[in-house]
Write a protein that holds these residues in place. Structure first.
Motif, PDB file in Angstrom:
ATOM      1  N   UNK A   1       0.795  -1.224   0.000  1.00 22.24           N
ATOM      2  CA  UNK A   1       0.000   0.000   0.000  1.00 22.24           C
ATOM      3  C   UNK A   1       0.828   1.276   0.000  1.00 22.24           C
ATOM      4  N   UNK A   2       0.215   2.348   0.447  1.00 24.22           N
ATOM      5  CA  UNK A   2       0.845   3.670   0.402  1.00 24.22           C
ATOM      6  C   UNK A   2       1.171   4.163   1.804  1.00 24.22           C
ATOM      7  N   UNK A   3       2.463   4.368   2.053  1.00 18.38           N
ATOM      8  CA  UNK A   3       2.913   5.018   3.280  1.00 18.38           C
ATOM      9  C   UNK A   3       2.610   4.296   4.571  1.00 18.38           C
ATOM     10  N   UNK A   4       2.473   2.974   4.530  1.00 16.97           N
ATOM     11  CA  UNK A   4       2.104   2.228   5.736  1.00 16.97           C
ATOM     12  C   UNK A   4       3.307   1.679   6.494  1.00 16.97           C
ATOM     13  N   UNK A   5       4.383   1.383   5.772  1.00 20.54           N
ATOM     14  CA  UNK A   5       5.473   0.616   6.374  1.00 20.54           C
ATOM     15  C   UNK A   5       6.827   1.297   6.180  1.00 20.54           C
ATOM     16  N   UNK A   6       7.766   0.955   7.078  1.00 21.29           N
ATOM     17  CA  UNK A   6       9.161   1.394   6.968  1.00 21.29           C
ATOM     18  C   UNK A   6       9.942   0.267   6.301  1.00 21.29           C
ATOM     19  N   UNK A   7      10.752   0.619   5.322  1.00 24.81           N
ATOM     20  CA  UNK A   7      11.603  -0.337   4.621  1.00 24.81           C
ATOM     21  C   UNK A   7      13.041  -0.184   5.081  1.00 24.81           C
TER      22      UNK A   7
ATOM     23  N   UNK B   1      13.853  -6.315  15.090  1.00 21.54           N
ATOM     24  CA  UNK B   1      13.610  -5.441  16.244  1.00 21.54           C
ATOM     25  C   UNK B   1      12.446  -4.476  16.041  1.00 21.54           C
ATOM     26  N   UNK B   2      11.845  -4.482  14.857  1.00 19.87           N
ATOM     27  CA  UNK B   2      10.708  -3.607  14.601  1.00 19.87           C
ATOM     28  C   UNK B   2      11.072  -2.225  14.107  1.00 19.87           C
ATOM     29  N   UNK B   3      12.373  -1.979  13.860  1.00 21.07           N
ATOM     30  CA  UNK B   3      12.775  -0.692  13.307  1.00 21.07           C
ATOM     31  C   UNK B   3      12.305  -0.515  11.877  1.00 21.07           C
ATOM     32  N   UNK B   4      12.035  -1.614  11.213  1.00 17.24           N
ATOM     33  CA  UNK B   4      11.386  -1.613   9.903  1.00 17.24           C
ATOM     34  C   UNK B   4      10.371  -2.745   9.891  1.00 17.24           C
ATOM     35  N   UNK B   5       9.424  -2.672   8.981  1.00 20.53           N
ATOM     36  CA  UNK B   5       8.448  -3.755   8.825  1.00 20.53           C
ATOM     37  C   UNK B   5       8.667  -4.531   7.531  1.00 20.53           C
TER      38      UNK B   5
END
Length: 294
Positions: free
Chosen positions: A156-162, A203-207
């Motif tokens: 999707x749009x803008x939901x996750x950190x890469x 660690x959850x710093x990115x998804x």
């Protein structure tokens, strides 16, 4: 990106003492002149395993074979093939194509393979490609996958950190938006599929993280690879790159049998045995050869 093997790395390899040095390669040229088949590899685990497998397969034909492992960058390996220091190396279709044709936009496996064969310089050839691919892949944790994220399109749009290497945004940010309409909340610079990328995802710093399909970290951590139905990432099928005339028909036939036996899954398992289980490259290659009818 890990398999791009840049010119900078080639310079470093030439300047460093060891099996990738210019002096060492000139020595192996003498072996090549005497009829010995010299199999080379780049300097990462998977490529070293593949070189040992190729060498073992070639020995079954009665050929005299040696391995020059960990040479370094693609530029250096190709040069060594062309100056007859090497006879065979394991390669990857997409990155090898871009090495010879930087303007290529081919992406699908057959398209990439066909284009590669047409772009090889005189004196070099490739054999049959394997089904195995070591290519970029976006991965998520099982928890994220279970929430409904199975494909790149699901991001999707803008939901996750890469989390990805620094060059990812320049190479792929526009492409992933064009093909899938996907944007990221943040593209966090980590490393090229290394421990920083893996730990940031854990660690959850990115998804989401950019890794490689044969990377042991995926299975070890239970990460889920996202489907790429529109082939954003170009095919990277493993195959032998040969100096023309260096290997006879029997040798080519056994190398084709090796390729027929390679899958992304079993290559990933071979890498895991070395990187995680700490088995030796030679033993892992020898065990794999026993599974083939050579």
């Amino acid at each position: 990106m890990k398999r791009t093997l840049t010119a900078v790395a080639a310079v470093l390899a030439l300047a460093t003492a060891g099996c990738g040095s210019a002096e060492d390669l000139s020595g192996s040229g003498d072996q090549a002149a005497s009829g010995e088949i010299v199999v080379g590899s780049a300097d990462f685990t998977e490529n070293k395993i593949l070189a040992e497998i190729y060498a073992g397969a070639l020995k079954t034909t009665g050929a005299k074979v040696s391995v020059r492992s960990g040479i370094g960058a693609r530029e250096l390996v190709v040069q060594a093939l062309q100056d007859k220091s090497l006879a065979v190396v394991p390669e990857y279709t997409g990155n090898l194509l871009v090495h010879f044709d930087k303007a290529s936009t081919a992406s699908e496996a057959e398209e990439v393979y066909s284009a590669l064969k047409s772009k090889l310089p005189e004196g070099l050839e490739v054999l049959e490609k394997s089904a195995a691919e070591d290519k970029d892949v976006l991965v998520v944790t099982k928890e994220t996958a279970d929430s409904g994220v199975k494909s790149i399109a699901d991001l999707g749009e803008g939901k996750y950190v890469l989390g990805a290497a620094g060059e990812w945004a320049q190479r792929w940010e526009a492409k992933v938006k064009e093909l899938y309409g996907v944007t990221f909340k943040e593209i966090k610079t980590t490393d090229a599929g290394g421990p920083v990328t893996v730990d940031t995802l854990k660690d959850g710093g990115s998804q989401v993280a950019n890794l490689y399909t044969t990377q042991a970290d995926i299975a070890v951590n239970g990460f889920v690879q996202l489907e790429d139905p529109k082939s954003m990432y170009p095919a990277q099928n493993i195959l032998p790159l040969l100096r023309t005339g260096a290997v006879d028909d029997k040798g080519k036939a056994v190398l084709d049998k090796v390729s027929a036996g390679l899958t992304t899954e079993n290559v990933a398992e071979l890498v895991k045995k070395v990187d995680v289980d700490k088995e030796t490259v030679a033993n892992v290659a020898a065990e794999f050869l026993k599974t083939l009818s050579l």
